[in-house]
Scaffold this active site. Sequence first.
Site, PDB file in Angstrom:
ATOM      1  N   ARG A 195      47.971   1.486-107.364  1.00  0.00           N
ATOM      2  CA  ARG A 195      48.251   1.550-105.924  1.00  0.00           C
ATOM      3  C   ARG A 195      49.679   2.017-105.701  1.00  0.00           C
ATOM      4  O   ARG A 195      50.609   1.546-106.367  1.00  0.00           O
ATOM      5  CB  ARG A 195      48.102   0.170-105.260  1.00  0.00           C
ATOM      6  CG  ARG A 195      46.888  -0.634-105.679  1.00  0.00           C
ATOM      7  CD  ARG A 195      45.576  -0.012-105.276  1.00  0.00           C
ATOM      8  NE  ARG A 195      45.461   0.230-103.852  1.00  0.00           N
ATOM      9  CZ  ARG A 195      45.189  -0.711-102.948  1.00  0.00           C
ATOM     10  NH1 ARG A 195      45.016  -1.951-103.311  1.00  0.00           N
ATOM     11  NH2 ARG A 195      45.074  -0.403-101.670  1.00  0.00           N
ATOM     12  N   ARG A 198      52.951 -16.622-112.803  1.00  0.00           N
ATOM     13  CA  ARG A 198      52.119 -15.453-113.090  1.00  0.00           C
ATOM     14  C   ARG A 198      53.005 -14.304-113.532  1.00  0.00           C
ATOM     15  O   ARG A 198      53.815 -13.804-112.765  1.00  0.00           O
ATOM     16  CB  ARG A 198      51.306 -15.070-111.867  1.00  0.00           C
ATOM     17  CG  ARG A 198      50.299 -16.154-111.508  1.00  0.00           C
ATOM     18  CD  ARG A 198      49.551 -15.825-110.228  1.00  0.00           C
ATOM     19  NE  ARG A 198      48.766 -16.965-109.822  1.00  0.00           N
ATOM     20  CZ  ARG A 198      47.450 -17.087-110.083  1.00  0.00           C
ATOM     21  NH1 ARG A 198      46.816 -16.120-110.695  1.00  0.00           N
ATOM     22  NH2 ARG A 198      46.811 -18.160-109.692  1.00  0.00           N
ATOM     23  N   LYS A 205      39.907 -10.744 -95.875  1.00  0.00           N
ATOM     24  CA  LYS A 205      39.568  -9.513 -95.149  1.00  0.00           C
ATOM     25  C   LYS A 205      38.091  -9.473 -94.761  1.00  0.00           C
ATOM     26  O   LYS A 205      37.580  -8.436 -94.364  1.00  0.00           O
ATOM     27  CB  LYS A 205      39.898  -8.295 -96.026  1.00  0.00           C
ATOM     28  CG  LYS A 205      41.375  -8.213 -96.418  1.00  0.00           C
ATOM     29  CD  LYS A 205      41.627  -7.166 -97.483  1.00  0.00           C
ATOM     30  CE  LYS A 205      43.034  -7.318 -98.042  1.00  0.00           C
ATOM     31  NZ  LYS A 205      43.258  -6.478 -99.231  1.00  0.00           N
ATOM     32  N   ARG A 244      33.277   6.436 -95.841  1.00  0.00           N
ATOM     33  CA  ARG A 244      33.169   6.435 -97.302  1.00  0.00           C
ATOM     34  C   ARG A 244      32.056   5.529 -97.825  1.00  0.00           C
ATOM     35  O   ARG A 244      31.814   5.489 -99.025  1.00  0.00           O
ATOM     36  CB  ARG A 244      34.519   6.067 -97.910  1.00  0.00           C
ATOM     37  CG  ARG A 244      35.566   7.123 -97.621  1.00  0.00           C
ATOM     38  CD  ARG A 244      36.940   6.712 -98.107  1.00  0.00           C
ATOM     39  NE  ARG A 244      37.066   6.779 -99.547  1.00  0.00           N
ATOM     40  CZ  ARG A 244      38.207   6.518-100.201  1.00  0.00           C
ATOM     41  NH1 ARG A 244      39.289   6.171 -99.533  1.00  0.00           N
ATOM     42  NH2 ARG A 244      38.249   6.589-101.500  1.00  0.00           N
ATOM     43  N   PRO A 302      41.208  -1.962 -93.556  1.00  0.00           N
ATOM     44  CA  PRO A 302      41.837  -3.044 -92.802  1.00  0.00           C
ATOM     45  C   PRO A 302      42.255  -4.194 -93.707  1.00  0.00           C
ATOM     46  O   PRO A 302      41.554  -4.542 -94.655  1.00  0.00           O
ATOM     47  CB  PRO A 302      40.746  -3.504 -91.853  1.00  0.00           C
ATOM     48  CG  PRO A 302      39.521  -2.760 -92.211  1.00  0.00           C
ATOM     49  CD  PRO A 302      39.755  -2.058 -93.485  1.00  0.00           C
ATOM     50  N   GLU A 303      43.370  -4.773 -93.379  1.00  0.00           N
ATOM     51  CA  GLU A 303      43.869  -5.969 -94.048  1.00  0.00           C
ATOM     52  C   GLU A 303      43.756  -7.120 -93.049  1.00  0.00           C
ATOM     53  O   GLU A 303      43.173  -6.963 -91.976  1.00  0.00           O
ATOM     54  CB  GLU A 303      45.318  -5.744 -94.495  1.00  0.00           C
ATOM     55  CG  GLU A 303      45.503  -4.462 -95.302  1.00  0.00           C
ATOM     56  CD  GLU A 303      46.936  -4.238 -95.760  1.00  0.00           C
ATOM     57  OE1 GLU A 303      47.663  -5.220 -95.952  1.00  0.00           O
ATOM     58  OE2 GLU A 303      47.322  -3.070 -95.923  1.00  0.00           O
TER      59      GLU A 303
END
Length: 270
Positions: free
Chosen positions: A260, A151, A58, A110, A2-3
């Site tokens: 990712r 950045r 989160k 998990r 979940p985000e």
Amino acid sequence: MPELPEVETIARDLSSVLLGQKVRKAEFLNSSIMENGGYLSANVLENKRLMAIGRRGKNLLFYFSENLAMVIHLKMTGRLILDKLGPDSDKHLHFHIQFENHRLYFYDVRKFGRIGIFEKQALKNHPRLSKLGPEPFAIDASEFARIIKNRNKAVKLILLDQQVVAGIGNIYADESLFDAGIRPDARPPRISVKRLKRLHKSVVKVLKKAISRRGSSVDDYLDGFGKSGQFQKLIKVYGRHGEDCPKCGTLLKRIVLGGRSSHYCPKCQH
DNA sequence: GACAACCTGACC
DNA sequence: GGTCAGGTTGTC
């Protein structure tokens, strides 16, 4: 898994039924999901009253009477579901709290998820919480652009960095970048401030829409009542490499950034 | 930066 | 058998 939108949905679901209830029993069925480092055992929650439920990035935050707090991170496959057991089998149930009128179950296939219980004042020293960047809704576009601008790494990785901005994960990073027309591997020093501000607008828009649809059930996510979200039906690029771009018809691409998967349209995003 | 680790399950 | 998965952390 979940985000921000999914965690927010769960926080609201649980608040709507649990607030004000007293804990009858709380226990870990699997101690491996307890957060490391000096946290309290579950039974300290017994006979305490649930005063508030919040979210930071989160992380879910539960506040109990007598200055006790509980932080839950669901990581990839954690679930918090009220009352009904399942749909996971019992072997994935690792923690539960029995309230006066409801039970709350924590499942995690998990076992990456973590639950920590501690005195409220320890929140400010929490190794993860204390380092989180601002909530995307709490800053304006100029501030967002300022935080990002210097950045020098892929903008997608910066969106995923919880210490820069809290709550964005892989799905909503890709969806926000598509909405803003920015390639995931573009580096902010070479993106105009105007386009970085536009990215903030896209992030807020995508996250709010996802909250309004109760999150994305792409794989495992279920809300606090054990039901699917609906935003997965509105996803435009995440996981859709090889399909046509919904805007221009070009084949969507997949690249790997920071380990990712990242999905984007090579024509609409630059 | 890239990569492995933490775990299990789904899918090829 | 191998690859991949919504996250985070630690190590070359």
